[in-house]
Design a protein around this motif. Structure first.
Motif, PDB file in Angstrom:
ATOM      1  N   ARG A 136       0.819  -1.219   0.000  1.00  0.00           N
ATOM      2  CA  ARG A 136       0.000   0.000   0.000  1.00  0.00           C
ATOM      3  C   ARG A 136       0.851   1.266   0.000  1.00  0.00           C
ATOM      4  O   ARG A 136       0.390   2.330  -0.418  1.00  0.00           O
ATOM      5  N   GLN A 162      -1.683 -10.936  -9.240  1.00  0.00           N
ATOM      6  CA  GLN A 162      -2.908 -11.523  -8.711  1.00  0.00           C
ATOM      7  C   GLN A 162      -3.930 -11.752  -9.815  1.00  0.00           C
ATOM      8  O   GLN A 162      -4.642 -12.774  -9.828  1.00  0.00           O
ATOM      9  N   GLY A 163      -4.009 -10.823 -10.744  1.00  0.00           N
ATOM     10  CA  GLY A 163      -4.930 -10.997 -11.871  1.00  0.00           C
ATOM     11  C   GLY A 163      -4.572 -12.198 -12.718  1.00  0.00           C
ATOM     12  O   GLY A 163      -5.455 -12.972 -13.134  1.00  0.00           O
ATOM     13  N   VAL A 183       1.750  -6.170  -7.857  1.00  0.00           N
ATOM     14  CA  VAL A 183       0.963  -7.149  -7.116  1.00  0.00           C
ATOM     15  C   VAL A 183      -0.394  -7.372  -7.786  1.00  0.00           C
ATOM     16  O   VAL A 183      -0.839  -8.520  -7.951  1.00  0.00           O
ATOM     17  N   ARG A 184      -1.051  -6.308  -8.176  1.00  0.00           N
ATOM     18  CA  ARG A 184      -2.362  -6.458  -8.824  1.00  0.00           C
ATOM     19  C   ARG A 184      -2.250  -7.224 -10.128  1.00  0.00           C
ATOM     20  O   ARG A 184      -3.117  -8.049 -10.464  1.00  0.00           O
ATOM     21  N   THR A 185      -1.191  -6.957 -10.888  1.00  0.00           N
ATOM     22  CA  THR A 185      -0.993  -7.677 -12.150  1.00  0.00           C
ATOM     23  C   THR A 185      -0.810  -9.163 -11.890  1.00  0.00           C
ATOM     24  O   THR A 185      -1.447 -10.008 -12.541  1.00  0.00           O
ATOM     25  N   GLU A 242       2.256  -1.865  -5.752  1.00  0.00           N
ATOM     26  CA  GLU A 242       0.832  -2.210  -5.817  1.00  0.00           C
ATOM     27  C   GLU A 242       0.436  -2.616  -7.234  1.00  0.00           C
ATOM     28  O   GLU A 242      -0.337  -3.566  -7.433  1.00  0.00           O
ATOM     29  N   MET A 243       0.982  -1.936  -8.230  1.00  0.00           N
ATOM     30  CA  MET A 243       0.666  -2.274  -9.625  1.00  0.00           C
ATOM     31  C   MET A 243       1.193  -3.666  -9.975  1.00  0.00           C
ATOM     32  O   MET A 243       0.519  -4.442 -10.651  1.00  0.00           O
TER      33      MET A 243
END
Length: 447
Positions: free
Chosen positions: A235, A248-249, A244-246, A241-242
């Motif tokens: 966070r 996870q997606g 991690v989101r990639t 964060e970008m």
């Protein structure tokens, strides 16, 4: 003859940014760069993957600096043999080391010396057409392991998973194209000891991996969890964060079924490389979060059958003749760019910039701030620096010629650049690199 004379060892981004900062200062200054390769630009030319032309556009900015009056380029000059620190101190008031970090860091695991176990640094130099790396590279494994969690690991994995046809529009040399044309790799496994919150990929580099034709990125859903401390770190940094989101997606999506795959494994520590006469596999120990943001070993092992291993765990600098060296960190010891010996005594008039100063961290653009700090130290010291006794610029040329050094110049680079662009134009590319050192030198000196 009265200008402050500065020699820079190297002609990569850090060297050029240092020269640019000096030339833009209020000081009356002349800068000469000494580069061991026949061509300038260092990491941009020989460290950036050929399918990243956007990053290679940095060359245009570096070109403008080297094209200015007040700066000279001496290529194909080896520091320590063709020219020494004593020579430079005799002809220049200050010396800046900007040699970067070219050697890959060692990995201390059993089996690391098996045939088929490679340092990623050499592989990068191979596919980038470095003149001092053999042109033949054995690519005979259908399943390959890459150890590392940074952009170099991504580059190596992406090149291994790409086809020669897919890279035919880039500047790769013919020998690299021929090697990739017979590469049988269908699965590339990238192993990172820590979790996704600590991956050192840049967001754009990571996303580009998913756009390689015919390549599917695979992430295990079990690998994308992390503890509260790591969550707080995510966070606190937008780029993390970008990433991690990639990841996870990708872990949650349906499989596409592409013919080649890059598997990104996290919480996976290489325990040993398996094989007798050649790499036959890699043993991975599962790690887990400690609850404090770090990870620990679990004693759970999995063997992956792979025919080659590439170690992309970072770079380190090399010792420069006549200068102190911090072997633990692979850099020149310094304070604000001022080089000092192992006892902490500064070496007046000797400075460092770039990765040889701060280690292999940060992107190419981060070198500008590093250069500003070093140049500020140099200019602050300039009034007290003893002036070099030999101040005629022509004496440097004469010295190299007496020693039989076939040095190249900025004019020579322009000739080589034109030649490479001509080779590329015939194939619909921006350029095709000339690889052999002797050919680079001949074209530069006669073109």
């Amino acid at each position: 003859m009265t200008a402050l004379r500065v020699a820079v060892i190297g002609a990569g981004p850090a060297a050029v940014y240092a020269a640019d900062t000096l030339l833009k200062s209020d000081a009356d200054v002349a800068v000469d760069l000494f580069e061991k390769l026949p061509a300038p630009f260092g990491l941009v030319r020989y460290g950036v993957a050929p399918d990243h032309p956007r990053i290679k556009q940095i060359v245009h900015a570096l070109h403008r600096v080297l094209d200015r009056p007040g700066v000279r380029l001496f290529g194909n000059v080896h520091f320590g043999t063709d020219i020494t620190l004593s020579d430079l101190r005799d002809h220049y008031d200050a010396v800046i080391a900007a040699t970067g970090c070219e050697r890959g860091r060692d990995l201390d695991v059993p089996g690391v010396d098996l045939p088929g176990s490679h340092g990623a640094a050499r592989f990068v130099q191979w596919y980038d057409g470095h003149p001092d790396v053999p042109r033949d590279w054995t690519l005979d494994a259908s399943s390959v392991a890459v150890i590392g969690a940074g952009n170099v690991a991504l580059d190596v994995a992406r090149i291994l998973a790409s086809t020669a046809e897919g890279l035919s529009g880039t500047e790769i040399p013919d020998s690299v194209h021929a090697g990739l044309a017979v590469n049988p790799a269908t699965d590339v496994h990238v192993f990172a000891r820590r979790g996704i919150a600590h991956a050192r990929f840049s967001p754009m580099e990571l996303r580009e991996l998913d756009h390689v034709p015919g390549v599917e990125v695979v992430v295990d859903p079990a690998d994308v969890e992390f503890d509260d401390v790591a969550a707080a770190e995510v966070r606190s940094a937008k780029h993390v964060e970008m990433v991690v989101r990639t990841l996870q997606g990708w872990a949650l999506r349906d499989r596409r079924g592409d013919p080649r795959r890059v598997h990104l494994h996290f919480l996976s520590r290489p325990e040993r490389i398996l094989g007798t006469d050649h790499v036959e596999g890699i043993r991975i120990e599962r790690t887990e979060y400690t609850g404090h943001g770090d990870v620990r070993d679990t004693g759970e092992f999995t063997d992956f059958p792979v025919g080659a291993v590439y170690r992309a765990i970072g770079y380190t600098g090399s010792h420069l003749a006549g200068l102190p060296f911090d072997h633990e960190h692979g850099v020149l010891p310094h304070r604000e760019g001022r080089v000092h010996d192992i006892d902490g005594q500064e070496m007046p008039g000797v400075y460092a910039v770039g990765w040889i100063k701060r280690g292999p961290v940060g992107l190419i653009g981060h070198t500008k701030g590093c250069a500003s700090e070093t140049v500020a130290s140099l200019l602050a010291d300039a009034p007290q620096l003893p002036r070099a006794p030999r101040r005629d610029p022509a004496e440097v040329d004469a010295l190299l010629e007496r020693r039989g050094v076939a040095y190249t110049t900025w004019t020579g680079w322009l000739a080589l650049d034109k030649h490479e662009r001509g080779l590329g134009e015939a194939r619909g590319r921006e350029r095709t690199k000339v690889v052999p050192r002797e050919d680079m030198v001949e074209i530069s000196r006669t073109g």
